[in-house]
Scaffold this motif. Structure first.
Motif, mmCIF file in Angstrom:
data_model
loop_
_atom_site.group_PDB
_atom_site.id
_atom_site.type_symbol
_atom_site.label_atom_id
_atom_site.label_comp_id
_atom_site.label_asym_id
_atom_site.label_seq_id
_atom_site.Cartn_x
_atom_site.Cartn_y
_atom_site.Cartn_z
ATOM 1 N N PRO A 9 9.508 -13.414 -3.832
ATOM 2 C CA PRO A 9 8.577 -14.244 -4.593
ATOM 3 C C PRO A 9 7.352 -13.429 -5.023
ATOM 4 N N THR A 10 7.014 -13.505 -6.303
ATOM 5 C CA THR A 10 5.810 -12.843 -6.825
ATOM 6 C C THR A 10 5.101 -13.815 -7.758
ATOM 7 N N ASP A 14 10.391 -15.128 -9.080
ATOM 8 C CA ASP A 14 11.191 -14.533 -8.009
ATOM 9 C C ASP A 14 11.958 -13.341 -8.586
ATOM 10 N N LEU A 15 11.596 -12.139 -8.150
ATOM 11 C CA LEU A 15 12.174 -10.916 -8.706
ATOM 12 C C LEU A 15 13.258 -10.367 -7.775
ATOM 13 N N ARG A 16 14.392 -10.042 -8.369
ATOM 14 C CA ARG A 16 15.493 -9.456 -7.606
ATOM 15 C C ARG A 16 15.358 -7.937 -7.614
ATOM 16 N N VAL A 56 14.350 -2.877 -10.110
ATOM 17 C CA VAL A 56 13.766 -4.211 -10.155
ATOM 18 C C VAL A 56 14.306 -4.938 -11.381
ATOM 19 N N GLN A 57 14.741 -6.169 -11.205
ATOM 20 C CA GLN A 57 15.110 -7.004 -12.345
ATOM 21 C C GLN A 57 13.833 -7.663 -12.881
ATOM 22 N N VAL A 83 6.077 -6.375 -5.077
ATOM 23 C CA VAL A 83 7.422 -5.941 -4.681
ATOM 24 C C VAL A 83 7.335 -4.787 -3.690
ATOM 25 N N LEU A 84 6.517 -3.785 -3.996
ATOM 26 C CA LEU A 84 6.390 -2.632 -3.108
ATOM 27 C C LEU A 84 5.874 -3.047 -1.739
#
Length: 270
Positions: A9-10, A14-16, A56-57, A83-84
């Motif tokens: 979650p960002t 929601d990034l895959r 990252v998608q 993400v990081l």
């Protein structure tokens, strides 16, 4: 290559993230209208050289969701940092093609201590525009059939040689990514990335992270002259011009790009 797919979650959605077991050497975010397939040949070439890559998608593509109807690229940079942090990756190189490269630059402006290096492929330093393809792409992306939009886009992103002899892989990667994205998300990302993005030029002197700038001499969207000027304005910028490529250097010549990225990262480590 990718043992795991993690959804995070960002603030952008929601990034895959496609990744292996350990900390990657390089994290990449794709360009507009593409998903991870844009960087797969490059990731494979880097893997053959012993470098681990995570992909990252981007929001709205490849199973990632888009939480905002409009956004600025700096928000994508903040999501890159999220993400990081969530993955526990620190001191890694990050980058991407076009949208991905711009997002990486904003991430380095937000939290430079977390990022070891930038790999900026065909990523513009200037602001958005409503001229030419930029003006019509959002409407086309939403309303044209996927195959028709992909075919109409190729002449703007590929070098003449690739367009003439090997357009198939790019067409399939683009069409598949577009097909998996919602029409509203395609339009929203096109408006935000192409038309409403802010310029990075005033901030280039602040970007002290080592940066490899990869450019295509036949890139009609990111012409070579401003790319060269932008690379020179970066305090630790290096420019690589990949012959015979357009706006998708990583897809058109992944081997040459992989060689340059390997040399760049090994040079920093040494």
């Amino acid at each position: 290559m990718f043992a795991h797919v993690t959804t995070l979650p960002t603030t952008m959605g929601d990034l895959r993230v496609l990744h292996g077991e350990g900390r990657p050497d390089l994290v990449l975010w794709p360009g507009l209208f593409f998903d991870h397939r844009l960087h797969l040949p490059l990731a494979n070439a880097l893997g053959e050289r012993g470098l681990e890559v995570a992909l990252v998608q981007s929001p709205g593509y490849g199973g990632s969701t888009l939480a905002k109807p409009r956004f600025q690229i700096r928000e994508c940079g903040a999501a890159y940092i999220e993400v990081l942090e969530a993955m526990g990756w620190e001191g890694v190189a990050i980058g991407g093609t076009s949208w991905g490269g711009m997002s990486a630059m904003h991430a380095a402006l937000i939290e430079p201590a977390r990022i070891a290096a930038l790999v900026l492929m065909n990523a513009p330093f200037w602001g958005g525009s409503r001229q030419g393809l930029m003006g019509v792409a959002p409407t086309m992306a939403r309303h044209l059939p996927v195959e028709a939009f992909a075919a109409a886009t190729l002449p703007s992103v590929l070098a003449k040689r690739t367009l003439l002899h090997h357009p198939g892989p790019t067409f399939r990667a683009l069409a598949d990514a577009l097909r998996d994205a919602k029409p509203a998300d395609r339009e929203a990302t096109a408006l935000s990335v192409l038309q409403h993005r802010e310029s990075l030029r005033p901030h280039l002197a602040e970007l002290r992270t080592p940066a490899l700038v990869i450019a295509g001499p036949e890139d009609s969207l990111c012409p070579l002259k401003p790319m060269t000027e932008g690379a020179a304005a970066l305090p630790q910028g290096q420019l690589l011009v990949v012959p015979g490529t357009g706006h998708l250097s990583a897809l058109e010549d992944p081997a040459r790009c992989a060689n340059a990225i390997e040399s760049f990262l090994v040079g920093l480590a040494g």
